[in-house]
Enzyme design. Structure first.
Site, PDB file in Angstrom:
ATOM      1  N   GLU C  60       0.814  -1.223   0.000  1.00 24.30           N
ATOM      2  CA  GLU C  60       0.000   0.000   0.000  1.00 24.30           C
ATOM      3  C   GLU C  60       0.843   1.267   0.000  1.00 24.30           C
ATOM      4  OE1 GLU C  60      -0.899  -2.707   1.598  1.00 24.30           O
ATOM      5  OE2 GLU C  60      -2.975  -3.065   0.989  1.00 24.30           O
ATOM      6  N   HIS C 129     -11.888  -4.697   9.204  1.00 24.31           N
ATOM      7  CA  HIS C 129     -12.327  -4.598   7.804  1.00 24.31           C
ATOM      8  C   HIS C 129     -13.677  -3.896   7.680  1.00 24.31           C
ATOM      9  CE1 HIS C 129      -9.165  -7.453   6.785  1.00 24.31           C
ATOM     10  NE2 HIS C 129      -9.474  -7.369   5.515  1.00 24.31           N
TER      11      HIS C 129
END
Ligand SMILES: Cc1ncc(C[n+]2csc(CCOP(=O)(O)OP(=O)(O)O)c2C)c(N)n1
Ligand SMILES: Cc1ncc(C[n+]2csc(CCOP(=O)(O)OP(=O)(O)O)c2C)c(N)n1
Ligand SMILES: [Mg+2]
Ligand SMILES: [Mg+2]
Lengths: 340, 326, 326, 340
Positions: C60, C129
């Site tokens: 990322e 999440h």
């Protein structure tokens, strides 16, 4: 791109050529003198905030910059004065920024750790360790996508090889075959801690090249010729679409990590040993070997002295930035409005 | 009783806890042999040795991850993140790992650790080394967040943080390191979640944190002396747990609320406090609650620009005065 | 005019902009050949080819760093961070790089990029999440922050974000991907910084974002039908720039303010809005401004617990009703 | 620790021994059946949220768990059912958590991606790629500091080798010589993207070991014996204070990445090829080679079947968790109070 071979007075094989060689010396002296001056100004309390000098590491900045073409891009760290100057930014603008005056490169808004001069290809100095390595990948991606021929170069220290962003950038660049060159300036220390104390391999960058499918490149970073040649090779590879390089340059910083650091943690004699291998001294001798006359050398040195002196005076005379710039250029519209 | 700097208070606080409990260990970049880049941990390496005071690579994720693993399994680590801005490179541990493991595991996983970090402006270090980022942590459920303003609070709150069974993010203000204060001899242990009224007053409540506390106090003096406004100054000290009772009681007495925040405006801790007071003490308020913050911009390096941008004594005085219509 | 899912609107919005401008490129994990884990980018790889739509490693930091470097030098990248929770592993770019480079360089450095990310709860994915993390970005000076609630807004705001010269963090709500809405044919371009009054009303202002918008609307219907309360519902859409005028005007008419936030309570966007309204429209308010938020806890995985924890239609109805004393 | 050498019916050199070998088979069958059941329950809409199966990768979980001693610690990913079961957690507790019932391992609060059973040494499953590698280092640091003899083991996938935390953890562990073992389960894919498309080296873990001064270890991860022996060696090294190991296990997942994934991105025939090298099948044949009788094998299989069936029934009958647990255990005091 091919270096022209010339014969010299001493009969040495000169793959670099006198013009380039003088330029390499000139650049190193300029970096040296400008930073020495920055240190003096700091002692006079005229440099604000922090500052990180590259005294002793000039051959790397000079060697890479001289190998770059216009349009090539430099991404540096907080220790970025030398790289910024080497790309052609004026001493005045750099010292002005260190002194946080209105004539500074960013008018004092960024400070010494964030020198940026896009017109010279200096795409910023980054003060969070490792951050600019992925950013350089992005610039290289643009070149690849647009079919431009420029190369992006990221400079960083030995300590930076242990942060996650280093790993992500190296892998990313290799997989996408990006025209980016990663230059590790191994000066043996992170801030105050020897790199060997905190790193699993002896050569923090070179010993990791294979983890990204790259060639192991470890060079004497205090010899501007070696740096220059290595840079040329890596740039040629990048421009040919053959992907990134990772180059570890061995060097040493003569001063402490930053202005706050007297560097007491060094073993006795270490600095002295490295000063014998001082890049500026070494290169002055090299010029002489190649038959350059003392007066030519002296003229370079005095020209630089004058540039640095004039820059110093200009900075001392320069006003502070106006208060209005406090809130300009947060957003692209020039302002800072987060609300209506 | 002795005078101590805020900087030395850090080392004394850590030493106090390391002496008390052999499970307290300390790690970070340049913290051991060099005593830290702010010289706040000088002497600990010599006193407690290389197994308890450890230099790390430049690997903030490894530092916080290792602190967490050690905390989960029986140690009480103190981890240093040199500048609080660098929390951004290891934010996963702050945001996703430390604060959620106990909950997700239905109470099995413990995480008794402290992250100490140098926060705040004033050193002319520019936009990436000067931020006040306590709200980066306050907004994450499961953390505790502390920011002392004086040497004695540094020791007492650090001790409380080390003894606390939850992850505590401990913000030291870089511009306070050189400040001094009286500190009693012997062990000092404070309590998290307690605000302190540093100056009682009846006309307005001024809530401040860290470097803003001395400014709020000075402003209150001026307000009193020059404008006849008697402001109460509350050092909030602990953002989580938040001592809302002290705040609500204060506003109940003064009927006016001001927050003095070093953080850039949006979503700062002052917004949270205003929203609590506006909801729960709306009818106590005689006028709008006002936030005095750094404007919502990155920080400039230049010294006089930096001085302009943070809330100043003068800005506090003027804001309170104007709001109270005096 | 056609009915489109929020999910398909994402791909249509990206395709619209990639068609218009060859400098728009798109990268992320599993976004190209696989069309994204939420299937929101299906077809783009086929339409625009492997040079413009690129799969990345699980890196990322490299994704956002590369997007920034490309943006600085002439491209207009769209980067996907799969789940918004993962912003924590690349937060340095969000907090320290994107938003500060232009300022620090005195206007030299540009950063026209968009980070798209799947935000929010409802999928029973658990604490790492499911978060709503728009406040992680709102609090950073120099970013723009957008969160659409309908397919047409997805397209229009995404187009505006891509065309915007500043870094925009674009929050797509995972639980809205399957929802549908009417979308006009042809190019759609909206404006950042504009809130929308989705239901006019005179008794209370309810401000909501993303998944909370349909809930606020449903609550307003019930309040009207069953309790005679006529609530105005404002979809704030853009947290930065923030359309404070629409909010202040609305409160000026209704005299009551409620925010409905999916984020855990502390330092949520609602706190900021409350603090603005309490300061600037204090005398317009007839009663306390009230925030309806997810409590300040990590998110549970279990479906019925997750359903309990987010603000529900019922909680909105009850809170407004009680506060208005009906 | 030394494996006893025994002679077998087939005259093979049995360094592992029948008891351990039966245990390895038993464990693999148990993981297989439990996860197959999880899949069935998902088709019946009884598994909520997501779930990530290790079907096809059982030899790794079984091999490592059988080599571990009580007190050794496992740190797993969202794909952690197998590792959790292999450490001895009951099938009921795992299925219960997948079904988010009150009998689940964390009563439904964590969900399938966060299985944790500290009493079994399962120190959590982590759903942010790479996060647990540094955490495992910390647990190993505690062992080193306290003079404990336990080993911390971090399991992760091939895709995880490209994230920054991997790099930081490996370097950190090597420098501090921590008793931690890093196990890369290379199943050829990250989610839907082949690992080769996004990685600079062919073997994402093994080809990087040298970057941390570690030995290159690449093994067949579908052969439980090989896994077991490799684990034993690495554990012995760790317990002897000789530092970390990085082990790459080649394997393949039979199902998609998660329940949402039909795995259409695989080239034709790939799954079939790997199914021929199915670890459970392979190990069943191995038992026979070593002379284990069919009825002994069948008994193991039927015992497991019964455990899984009973667990399924218990889970179906189990209540939902009570609403009160919503706000418990945010803080160590058991509650969630962020204010007074
Ligand atoms: C993420 C992050 N961690 C720590 C620091 C503090 N810091 C600044 S320079 C430095 C040492 C860097 O060492 P090296 O990469 O060798 O570069 P050098 O300074 O020697 O040129 C450190 C730790 C930082 N700026 N960013
Ligand atoms: C930081 C982060 N990025 C992305 C994801 C989304 N994600 C979950 S699993 C996965 C693939 C992981 O691949 P690998 O490491 O090979 O493990 P495998 O799933 O194959 O076992 C991804 C990208 C994540 N959970 N965390
Ligand atoms: Mg260095
Ligand atoms: Mg994989």
């Amino acid at each position: 791109m091919k270096p022209s071979k010339q014969s010299t007075a001493a009969g040495l094989n000169d793959d670099i050529g006198e013009a380039k060689r003088l330029a390499l010396y000139r650049s190193q002296v300029r970096l040296r003198d400008a930073e020495q001056r920055a240190f003096d100004l700091f002692l006079q309390n005229l440099v604000k905030g922090t500052s990180h000098l590259s005294l002793g590491q000039e051959a790397i900045a000079a060697g890479f910059a001289e190998a770059m073409e216009k349009g090539d891009l430099s991404f540096c760290t907080y220790r970025g004065h030398a790289h910024t100057l080497a790309r052609g930014v004026s001493v005045e603008k750099v010292l002005g920024e260190l002194m946080q005056r209105d004539n500074g490169l960013m008018r004092g808004k960024g400070g010494s750790m964030h020198l940026t001069s896009e017109e010279h290809g200096v795409m910023g100095c980054y003060a969070i360790i490792g951050a600019h390595l992925p950013i350089a990948c992005g610039a290289a991606w643009r070149a690849q996508y647009k079919g431009h021929k420029d190369v992006s170069v990221a400079f960083f220290g030995d300590g930076t090889t242990n942060i996650g962003a280093f790993h992500e950038a190296l892998n990313f660049a290799a997989v996408w075959k990006l025209p980016v060159v990663f230059v590790c300036e191994n000066n043996l220390y992170m801030e105050y801690t020897p790199i060997g104390d905190v790193t699993a391999v002896p050569q923090p960058a070179a010993d990791r090249a294979s983890a990204y499918g790259l060639e192991r490149i470890l060079i004497d970073g205090n010899d501007a010729d070696i740096v220059y040649r290595t840079a040329q090779k890596a740039f040629a590879k990048a421009r040919a679409g053959e992907g990134p390089s990772l180059i570890e340059c061995l060097t040493y910083r003569h001063s402490g990590h930053s202005r706050a650091d007297p560097a007491k943690y060094r073993p006795e004699g270490e600095l002295e040993k490295w000063k014998e291998h001082d890049p500026v001294k070494l290169y002055r001798e090299r010029l002489k070997q190649f038959g350059v006359k003392e007066d030519v050398i002296a003229k370079i040195e005095s020209d630089i002295r004058r540039e640095v002196d004039e820059a110093t005076e200009a900075c001392k005379a320069a006003p502070l930035p106006p208060a209005e710039i406090l809130t300009t250029d947060v957003y692209a519209d020039g302002g800072w409005a987060w609300r209506n | 009783m002795a005078e101590l700097t805020y900087r030395d208070a850090v080392a004394r606080g850590i030493a106090q806890e390391m002496t008390r409990d052999p499970d307290v260990v300390f790690l970070g970049e340049d913290v051991a042999k060099a005593g830290g880049v702010f010289k706040a941990t000088v002497g600990l390496y010599e006193q407690f040795g290389p197994l308890r005071v450890r230099d790390t690579p430049i690997s903030e994720q490894a530092i916080l991850g290792a602190a967490m693993g050690a905390a989960m399994t029986g140690l009480k680590p103190i981890a240093e993140i040199m500048f609080s801005d660098f929390i951004a490179v290891c934010f996963d541990y702050i945001a996703n790992e430390f604060p959620k493991s106990r909950y997700m595991s239905n109470g099995q996983t413990k995480c008794p650790l402290v992250v100490r970090t140098g926060n705040g402006a004033g050193s002319r270090f520019g936009a990436q080394h000067s931020q006040s980022v306590e709200n980066w942590c306050m907004m994450i459920p499961g953390l505790k967040v502390v920011a002392p303003s004086s040497p004695v609070d540094v020791i007492g709150l650090l001790a409380a943080a080390v003894r606390d069974p939850d992850p505590v993010i401990f913000f030291e203000h870089k511009s306070l390191y050189a400040t001094k204060g009286e500190v009693p001899d012997g062990e000092i242990v404070d309590r998290l979640g307690t605000a302190k009224i540093l100056r009682p007053g009846k006309d307005a409540t001024i809530i401040a944190l860290a470097l803003m506390v001395p400014r709020a106090l000075e402003a209150a003096d001026i307000l009193h002396r020059e404008h006849g406004i008697d402001a109460e100054v509350v050092d909030v000290r602990s953002l989580v747990p938040l001592d809302t009772q002290t705040i609500l009681n204060s506003v109940g007495r003064t009927h006016r609320l001001f927050t003095v925040e070093e953080n850039p405006r949006l979503c700062g801790w002052g917004a949270e406090i205003v929203s609590i007071v506006a909801d729960e003490a709306f009818y106590d308020l005689d006028g709008p609650p006002v936030r005095i913050t750094t404007p919502h911009i990155p920080l400039p390096a230049n010294d006089f620009l930096e001085d302009m941008v943070l809330p100043t004594v003068n800005r506090i005085v003027e804001t309170v005065k104007r709001s109270l219509g005096s």
